[in-house]
Design a protein around this motif. Structure first.
Motif, PDB file in Angstrom:
ATOM      1  N   GLN A 686      -7.555 -52.445  -9.671  1.00  0.00           N
ATOM      2  CA  GLN A 686      -7.810 -51.422 -10.685  1.00  0.00           C
ATOM      3  C   GLN A 686      -6.586 -50.537 -10.841  1.00  0.00           C
ATOM      4  O   GLN A 686      -5.908 -50.197  -9.867  1.00  0.00           O
ATOM      5  N   GLN A 687      -6.307 -50.189 -12.093  1.00  0.00           N
ATOM      6  CA  GLN A 687      -5.251 -49.238 -12.379  1.00  0.00           C
ATOM      7  C   GLN A 687      -5.766 -47.837 -12.066  1.00  0.00           C
ATOM      8  O   GLN A 687      -6.858 -47.453 -12.485  1.00  0.00           O
ATOM      9  N   VAL A 688      -5.007 -47.091 -11.311  1.00  0.00           N
ATOM     10  CA  VAL A 688      -5.385 -45.738 -10.901  1.00  0.00           C
ATOM     11  C   VAL A 688      -4.414 -44.746 -11.520  1.00  0.00           C
ATOM     12  O   VAL A 688      -3.204 -44.961 -11.506  1.00  0.00           O
ATOM     13  N   THR A 689      -4.959 -43.671 -12.080  1.00  0.00           N
ATOM     14  CA  THR A 689      -4.135 -42.592 -12.612  1.00  0.00           C
ATOM     15  C   THR A 689      -4.429 -41.324 -11.827  1.00  0.00           C
ATOM     16  O   THR A 689      -5.588 -40.920 -11.692  1.00  0.00           O
ATOM     17  N   VAL A 690      -3.380 -40.724 -11.299  1.00  0.00           N
ATOM     18  CA  VAL A 690      -3.511 -39.476 -10.550  1.00  0.00           C
ATOM     19  C   VAL A 690      -2.797 -38.373 -11.321  1.00  0.00           C
ATOM     20  O   VAL A 690      -1.597 -38.483 -11.604  1.00  0.00           O
ATOM     21  N   GLN A 691      -3.552 -37.336 -11.666  1.00  0.00           N
ATOM     22  CA  GLN A 691      -2.968 -36.161 -12.304  1.00  0.00           C
ATOM     23  C   GLN A 691      -2.452 -35.238 -11.212  1.00  0.00           C
ATOM     24  O   GLN A 691      -3.214 -34.748 -10.392  1.00  0.00           O
ATOM     25  N   LEU A 692      -1.158 -35.015 -11.193  1.00  0.00           N
ATOM     26  CA  LEU A 692      -0.576 -34.158 -10.168  1.00  0.00           C
ATOM     27  C   LEU A 692      -0.916 -32.704 -10.448  1.00  0.00           C
ATOM     28  O   LEU A 692      -0.871 -32.249 -11.593  1.00  0.00           O
ATOM     29  N   GLU A 693      -1.257 -31.967  -9.413  1.00  0.00           N
ATOM     30  CA  GLU A 693      -1.564 -30.548  -9.535  1.00  0.00           C
ATOM     31  C   GLU A 693      -0.255 -29.768  -9.707  1.00  0.00           C
ATOM     32  O   GLU A 693       0.614 -29.802  -8.833  1.00  0.00           O
ATOM     33  N   PRO A 694      -0.092 -29.060 -10.823  1.00  0.00           N
ATOM     34  CA  PRO A 694       1.167 -28.341 -11.063  1.00  0.00           C
ATOM     35  C   PRO A 694       1.552 -27.380  -9.946  1.00  0.00           C
ATOM     36  O   PRO A 694       2.740 -27.273  -9.587  1.00  0.00           O
ATOM     37  N   LEU A 695       0.567 -26.674  -9.366  1.00  0.00           N
ATOM     38  CA  LEU A 695       0.908 -25.700  -8.329  1.00  0.00           C
ATOM     39  C   LEU A 695       1.341 -26.374  -7.032  1.00  0.00           C
ATOM     40  O   LEU A 695       1.990 -25.739  -6.197  1.00  0.00           O
ATOM     41  N   ALA A 696       0.990 -27.651  -6.852  1.00  0.00           N
ATOM     42  CA  ALA A 696       1.462 -28.380  -5.682  1.00  0.00           C
ATOM     43  C   ALA A 696       2.936 -28.752  -5.822  1.00  0.00           C
ATOM     44  O   ALA A 696       3.572 -29.157  -4.842  1.00  0.00           O
ATOM     45  N   LEU A 697       3.461 -28.626  -7.030  1.00  0.00           N
ATOM     46  CA  LEU A 697       4.877 -28.917  -7.282  1.00  0.00           C
ATOM     47  C   LEU A 697       5.715 -27.652  -7.408  1.00  0.00           C
ATOM     48  O   LEU A 697       6.927 -27.729  -7.605  1.00  0.00           O
ATOM     49  N   ALA A 698       5.077 -26.502  -7.305  1.00  0.00           N
ATOM     50  CA  ALA A 698       5.742 -25.234  -7.608  1.00  0.00           C
ATOM     51  C   ALA A 698       6.138 -24.487  -6.345  1.00  0.00           C
ATOM     52  O   ALA A 698       5.620 -24.725  -5.250  1.00  0.00           O
ATOM     53  N   SER A 699       7.062 -23.564  -6.513  1.00  0.00           N
ATOM     54  CA  SER A 699       7.478 -22.643  -5.458  1.00  0.00           C
ATOM     55  C   SER A 699       7.185 -21.224  -5.926  1.00  0.00           C
ATOM     56  O   SER A 699       7.322 -20.913  -7.115  1.00  0.00           O
ATOM     57  N   TRP A 700       6.791 -20.364  -5.003  1.00  0.00           N
ATOM     58  CA  TRP A 700       6.521 -18.979  -5.365  1.00  0.00           C
ATOM     59  C   TRP A 700       7.823 -18.193  -5.349  1.00  0.00           C
ATOM     60  O   TRP A 700       8.534 -18.156  -4.335  1.00  0.00           O
ATOM     61  N   ASP A 701       8.148 -17.610  -6.484  1.00  0.00           N
ATOM     62  CA  ASP A 701       9.341 -16.774  -6.622  1.00  0.00           C
ATOM     63  C   ASP A 701       8.953 -15.363  -6.198  1.00  0.00           C
ATOM     64  O   ASP A 701       8.299 -14.640  -6.950  1.00  0.00           O
ATOM     65  N   GLU A 702       9.327 -14.979  -4.991  1.00  0.00           N
ATOM     66  CA  GLU A 702       8.880 -13.698  -4.454  1.00  0.00           C
ATOM     67  C   GLU A 702       9.413 -12.503  -5.233  1.00  0.00           C
ATOM     68  O   GLU A 702       8.646 -11.588  -5.561  1.00  0.00           O
ATOM     69  N   PRO A 703      10.713 -12.437  -5.576  1.00  0.00           N
ATOM     70  CA  PRO A 703      11.194 -11.278  -6.350  1.00  0.00           C
ATOM     71  C   PRO A 703      10.517 -11.165  -7.722  1.00  0.00           C
ATOM     72  O   PRO A 703      10.181 -10.064  -8.161  1.00  0.00           O
ATOM     73  N   ALA A 704      10.308 -12.313  -8.385  1.00  0.00           N
ATOM     74  CA  ALA A 704       9.709 -12.291  -9.723  1.00  0.00           C
ATOM     75  C   ALA A 704       8.189 -12.255  -9.683  1.00  0.00           C
ATOM     76  O   ALA A 704       7.549 -12.023 -10.707  1.00  0.00           O
ATOM     77  N   GLU A 705       7.597 -12.504  -8.516  1.00  0.00           N
ATOM     78  CA  GLU A 705       6.147 -12.536  -8.326  1.00  0.00           C
ATOM     79  C   GLU A 705       5.467 -13.506  -9.303  1.00  0.00           C
ATOM     80  O   GLU A 705       4.512 -13.167 -10.001  1.00  0.00           O
TER      81      GLU A 705
END
Length: 734
Positions: A686-705
């Motif tokens: 079976q073909q499987v499609t996984v939608q990646l979670e955007p926040l799992a790819l992100a970094s928190w910019d502490e100065p910019a909050e």
């Protein structure tokens, strides 16, 4: 006659007049055509100051503490906030319900014991998570409650935490998604749900005084991310703030946690309720974002009313506290659809649902030479040893303790106590006998090492059950199984090479005997259907599909912190560490410096190049799956690939997608970013499609909050676990 007629008419006219005068005042807030916020605003305008105060604190300990007052309408749960009857606002009836409804026995009720939350997370199945919540929600409704105060989503920063069985593992994505769907299942029953313990309540030792230190970036990318995802998916009615401090401020009066992050960044519209006696002030707590004190009125009763009179707490802030509660009640449906009249809980449906969830949660950790599943027709003598497997399965303790039907299965005539292990009447031995009716199946308690070894000799197979009791209020000092269980398993395995181990644990455990046994199942705390589920997996009626939601370390030396913060246990005379969970009361605050940041669990092992006992995401099947044809859509953040069942049995695979950020991030580990669960017949693909979670790819910019996505090349890896990668490719962010 005429005079009697006129007298009758006068009386009738008077009655009609009085009835007209007593006609209930209109209640426009009862119109479901209005939004929850509009309805809440209408109610707030009708409330007196004392009524507003009444809605922001509990009645006290009530039935939890002998001698405390109990209102006539009290439902016997963990908490109550008295409603405003004249306006049609019901009381809030709260029940502990992490793994099932607590305290049912007090009124001769029944509640289904579900598998541990950690076990449910091992299914990686959002449908099972929703079902988990549905069982809790429908049984709360049947018993007359209108709010669940379960929903624990604290991450397994330390695998010795005494409450890990209430939580969904070490990864923020898996944890947040799992609990979010549990919340959906609860609230589908018109029951208010909660998410807790906000935040960083990651150990029980000194939980009321420990002061957590962590950078804001690491906080957002770990523990807070689990809450953010759980709240986004589940939309819970409330968030329970925790006992501990964070950067010097108690969580329940921590402006950064409550106002800045929860209500500011995440726009949470529900209310914040304190953990029981976790409120420490009036003005500071109210202004920092706490909306409800539980269980009593020490700070949010008369002191809050005085603070409002004196202008220390603005009237608008009190109105906001009340509004948040009311709009949550309207949104969840507890006012339009009250939990009455009570109904009889359906124990058969609950048991079937619990068994189904457990069958998806069991993780096959070892299966040497394909010895499992067992073939009943080829077995003549089976020996079952240990963990009271003749009568039941173990459950977790504390405020998550569900009452066992008929009492504790190992001592049904003895009242259960806080901190004592409770076994539920789901006997693995009985179920094993049902699967192997022609075999001689005997049981040995495992308390006498020599007797257990003697019983094991000559058997076709030996099934050793080992367990680990964990509970709120204490942590395990080590990863070892308690008591003499390691020695028992080692001795039995030496006497009979066809030894299999079934673990019923709240946490990961070390396994010094692993190389000497033929197979290992992790069954967690398996719930009321656990005995049948375990037997079904052992004999192949169910093909195991569970995957670890938490890393199993080899020893404490491999952890970021070899000792739990603040743990000051006495060393036993034998020179070793205590083997059982310990409960310690602390009075002086002490720090917990999370210098590892986001690097705990599999991220720690990867970045430190350490080999765990079993990696995150690991789990075997009775069939085999292969992967190919990886395609990555960078624009849609989607991963496509094909999974094939190359074995001889139908089975379910949990295909996991991990992403490693570009080198400029400095990260030396992967992040779980999505997964797909697929069931395949032998030879099917079976073909499987996984939608990646955007926040799992992100970094928190502490100065910019704010969240930030680094430009560059993201490595995408797809496979059977965090350590078994089948496919890899690239995702570009411009």
């Amino acid at each position: 006659m005429r005079s009697r007629f006129f007298l009758t008419m006068i009386i009738i006219s008077s009655v009609v007049s009085i009835a007209a005068q007593e006609k209930p005042a209109p209640r426009p807030w009862m119109s479901p055509q209005l939004s929850p916020d509009q309805r809440a605003d209408l109610v707030v305008r009708q409330l007196t100051l004392s009524e507003k105060i009444q809605l922001v604190h509990g009645i006290g300990w009530g039935p939890l503490r002998p001698g405390d007052p109990v209102p006539p309408d009290n439902n016997g749960g963990a908490g109550e906030v008295q409603g405003i009857r004249r306006l049609g606002i019901p009381s809030l009836q709260q029940a502990d319900s992490a793994v099932g409804v607590r305290m049912a026995a007090a009124q001769s009720r029944y509640a289904t014991l579900l598998p541990s939350v950690l076990g449910a997370a091992a299914s990686w199945d959002v449908k099972a998570a929703h079902l988990y919540g549905d069982v809790i929600g429908r049984e709360l409704r049947a018993q007359g409650y209108n709010q669940s105060i379960g929903g624990g989503v604290n991450l397994a920063r330390d695998p010795r935490n005494g409450r890990l069985f209430e939580y969904p593992g070490e990864d923020p994505l898996l944890a947040g998604v799992t609990v979010g769907h549990v919340i959906q299942g609860i609230q589908a029953n018109k029951i208010m749900a909660d998410i807790k313990h906000y935040a960083f309540n990651d150990q029980e030792t000194g939980r009321t005084v420990v002061d957590v230190h962590i950078s804001k970036q690491a906080a957002h990318e770990s523990d807070l991310l689990a809450f953010e995802l759980g709240i986004r998916i589940g939309q819970p009615s409330s968030v329970m703030c925790s006992y501990n401090k964070v950067e010097g401020d108690w969580s329940c009066e921590n402006k950064w946690l409550l106002n800045d992050v929860l209500k500011g960044e995440w726009k949470f519209s529900g209310f914040v309720v304190s953990d029981w006696e976790a409120t420490h002030s009036t003005t500071k707590a109210a202004l920092a974002g706490l909306d409800m004190e539980m269980p009593g009125a020490q700070f949010f009763g008369t002191p809050l009313e005085d603070a409002v009179h004196r202008g220390k707490v603005p009237q608008a802030r009190l109105d906001d506290m009340v509004h948040r509660l009311l709009r949550s009640m309207f949104a969840a449906g507890v006012i339009d659809h009250p939990s009455s009249p009570r109904q009889v809980v359906d124990p058969f449906r609950g048991r079937d649902d619990a068994q189904h969830i457990e069958e998806e949660s069991i993780v096959l950790l070892k299966n040497d030479r394909g010895a499992l599943p067992l073939l009943a027709d080829s077995l003549h003598r089976i020996v079952v040893i240990g963990a009271h497997a003749d009568v039941g399965v173990l459950s977790g303790g504390g405020s998550a303790q569900v009452d066992a039907p008929g009492g504790n299965a190992i001592s049904p005539d003895k009242p259960t106590k806080w901190g004592e292990a409770v076994y539920f009447p789901s006997s693995p031995l009985r179920c094993i006998r049902q699967h192997a009716p022609n075999a001689q199946v005997s049981f040995d308690a495992g308390t006498d090492l020599a007797a257990a070894v003697q019983a094991a000799r000559g058997a076709d197979i030996v099934l050793v059950f080992a367990d680990q009791y964990m509970s709120e209020g204490g942590d395990a000092p080590t990863l070892a199984l308690p008591g003499n269980q390691n020695a028992l398993i080692a001795a039995v395995a030496k006497a009979n090479p066809h030894t299999f181990v079934v673990l019923e644990t709240g946490n990961p455990v070390s396994m010094p005997w692993l190389d000497d046994v033929q197979g290992v199942l992790e069954a967690w705390y398996p719930g009321i259907g656990g005995g049948q589920a375990i037997a079904n997996v052992l004999f192949g009626t169910v093909n195991p599909s569970g995957k670890l939601p938490i890393t199993f370390p080899r020893s404490e030396k491999d952890l970021p912190h070899p000792r739990i913060f603040g743990m000051t246990y006495n060393t036993p005379a034998n020179g070793g560490l205590p083997e059982h969970w310990v409960s310690e009361e602390k009075t002086a605050s002490f720090p917990a410096d999370y210098t590892e940041g986001v690097r705990f669990g599999y991220k720690w092992f990867q970045s430190e190049h350490k080999q765990p006992l079993f990696p995150f995401g690991f789990g075997l099947s009775y069939t085999h799956f292969t992967y190919d044809d990886l395609q990555i859509d960078s624009d849609k953040k989607q991963v496509h690939f094909r999974v094939r069942n190359d074995g001889q049995r139908s089975g379910t695979e949990v295909a996991q997608a991990y992403v490693q950020l570009p080198p400029s991030s400095g990260e030396k580990f992967m992040r779980l970013s999505g997964w797909g669960r697929v069931t395949l017949a032998p030879g099917a693909s079976q073909q499987v499609t996984v939608q990646l979670e955007p926040l799992a790819l992100a970094s928190w910019d502490e100065p910019a909050e704010r969240w930030n996505w680094i430009h560059g090349d993201y490595r995408v890896k797809v496979g059977r676990s965090s350590a078994d990668i089948a496919l890899s490719g690239h995702l570009m962010m411009q």
